[in-house]
Design an enzyme around this catalytic site. Sequence first.
Site, mmCIF file in Angstrom:
data_model
loop_
_atom_site.group_PDB
_atom_site.id
_atom_site.type_symbol
_atom_site.label_atom_id
_atom_site.label_comp_id
_atom_site.label_asym_id
_atom_site.label_seq_id
_atom_site.Cartn_x
_atom_site.Cartn_y
_atom_site.Cartn_z
ATOM 1 N N ARG A 101 0.836 -1.344 0.087
ATOM 2 C CA ARG A 101 -0.143 -0.149 -0.033
ATOM 3 C C ARG A 101 1.046 1.183 -0.055
ATOM 4 O O ARG A 101 0.683 2.065 -0.744
ATOM 5 C CB ARG A 101 -0.942 -0.023 1.296
ATOM 6 C CG ARG A 101 -2.220 -0.599 0.942
ATOM 7 C CD ARG A 101 -2.989 -0.647 2.332
ATOM 8 N NE ARG A 101 -3.275 -2.025 2.697
ATOM 9 C CZ ARG A 101 -3.662 -2.740 3.684
ATOM 10 N NH1 ARG A 101 -3.131 -2.054 4.892
ATOM 11 N NH2 ARG A 101 -3.876 -3.881 3.801
ATOM 12 N N GLU A 139 -10.380 -4.616 4.477
ATOM 13 C CA GLU A 139 -10.362 -6.136 4.261
ATOM 14 C C GLU A 139 -9.480 -7.029 5.075
ATOM 15 O O GLU A 139 -9.795 -7.879 5.565
ATOM 16 C CB GLU A 139 -9.918 -6.399 2.776
ATOM 17 C CG GLU A 139 -10.831 -6.076 1.785
ATOM 18 C CD GLU A 139 -10.021 -6.581 0.205
ATOM 19 O OE1 GLU A 139 -10.410 -7.625 -0.194
ATOM 20 O OE2 GLU A 139 -9.560 -5.715 -0.337
ATOM 21 N N GLU A 140 -8.250 -6.403 5.454
ATOM 22 C CA GLU A 140 -7.338 -7.093 6.312
ATOM 23 C C GLU A 140 -7.929 -7.231 7.594
ATOM 24 O O GLU A 140 -7.811 -8.120 8.150
ATOM 25 C CB GLU A 140 -5.953 -6.136 6.472
ATOM 26 C CG GLU A 140 -4.875 -6.813 6.798
ATOM 27 C CD GLU A 140 -3.521 -5.814 6.881
ATOM 28 O OE1 GLU A 140 -3.701 -4.746 6.193
ATOM 29 O OE2 GLU A 140 -2.657 -6.514 7.270
ATOM 30 N N GLY A 141 -8.598 -6.010 8.165
ATOM 31 C CA GLY A 141 -9.344 -6.198 9.263
ATOM 32 C C GLY A 141 -10.460 -7.250 9.309
ATOM 33 O O GLY A 141 -10.410 -8.024 10.391
#
Length: 479
Positions: A101, A139-141
């Site tokens: 990112r 999304e990662e969370g």
Amino acid sequence: MAVSQNKPLPKNIKYGIVLDAGSSHTNLYVYAWPAEKENDTGVVHQVEVCKVEGLGISGYSQDTEKAGLSLQQCMKRAQEVVPEQQHGETPVYLGATAGMRLLSLQNRSIADRVLSAVEKTLHSSPFNFQGARVISGQEEGAYGWITINYLLGNFRQPGWLNFLPHLRSSRGTSGALDLGGASTQITFVPDQEPIESQENSLHFRLYGKNYNVYTHSFLCYGKDQALRLKLASDLQASSTRNGSLLDPCFHPGYLRIMNISDLYMNPCIANGEQQLPFTQLHLQGNGDYQRCRMTIQKIFNTSHCPYSSCSFNGIFLPPLQGEFGAFSAFYFVMNFLNLTTEKNPVPLDKVTSTVERFCSRPWHEVKAEFPKIKEKYLSEYCFSGTYILSLLENGYGFTTEKWQSIQFLGKIGSSDAGWTLGYMLNLTNMIPAEKPPTRPLSHASYVGLMVFCSLVLVAVLLLGWLTFHKPKCLQKGLI
Ligand SMILES: Nc1ccn([C@@H]2O[C@H](COP(=O)(O)OP(=O)(O)OP(=O)(O)O)[C@@H](O)[C@H]2O)c(=O)n1
Ligand SMILES: [Ca+2]
């Protein structure tokens, strides 16, 4: 109730592969599950983790082809783990997180070249390559939250308990805390509804239940980037003329030399390289936990909050709710400090005093005690322990009491806690929105139930026989 039986089928195992391309390194995970139980909760588990040698893929910006080559060894390992005849049907996904990112923000075309290089390697493998992409912080969370709740069995509503409503699992879900090198995530189901800020709000329907989930990913607040933020803030506050800086977050006697250009060469440090009269930074540790904590505090801006409550930097955070599972670097650091071994959570004051004592130890002593631990990790556990306390206590507001609801976890069963399993479950449609119909009993449960019924029958018959034909010894008594 009619009892039907599932005949034991020859085990048909399916496999899936996910590469977690993190900022500090890449891990390849192989998951397996019995094909006929695909939609059950809790059946997918990790059978292999392969740690890719070298840097995270975003670290190959100078030589992007190498990002692809670096994955080859673990792809080979995956070919050994998954039976050959199933290679073609086994999906492979790569998700890149905060390192990529940041690289995309810094130079989009280099980031694209890194992704193309890893795609090339994955395409040339015998597996069914499904794509390589940078996943969002949201999304990662979310996938981290799905992973731990799936593995902890929190989505499970056991079919056979459904006719006893008061016994039905009423346990809630567990929040997820993930600390990486470049970003950190907090995700949980809050009490308050609706969630005040749209960008922190997720909605899921899983196994017939609705979940309104709060999540936030702080880019630049992973432990490596947070250290850079802290050093940049220290430099700004200091009046050093030659680049020497006393750093309370490193052990007494520890020395680290860094290039100023490396420190500022990244989008996390907003006001960039100022005109400094030196090109190198000489950090000298003095192991002072209290001062370290004060310097870290400065990277959390709590001066404004456009919501009813915030964590820091003006980001909405509802009141903390329920249990939390804290994994990745939260776990690595706490585990190193021996703060994860006890059954119950270690109280906050004991954690604080342990970190304080550890920071004050001379570097030569620490190095001699842990000769096998990589110096990069070892030298930073004092900073990392202090950072974790700052982030959780001051950043998120875990009080002494709330601290007790945090469980530091590395693995749940055989599977590592992290976003990868949730990512795969989602992309392979393995978490149904509605509860699957109650299945007939499994073979093992069927056999168990039959044995149990037989034993009860024998006991009843024996009791009956004893009642009507009392043996002489029992009639007289034994004394
Ligand atoms: N035994 C270990 C393993 C890792 N680390 C450190 O823990 C941090 C986070 O590791 P990880 O969770 O693997 O981060 P990434 O996934 O690489 O980063 P991100 O999620 O931000 O992309 C890194 O600074 C790494 O140096 C550590 O201190 N001890
Ligand atoms: Ca990570």
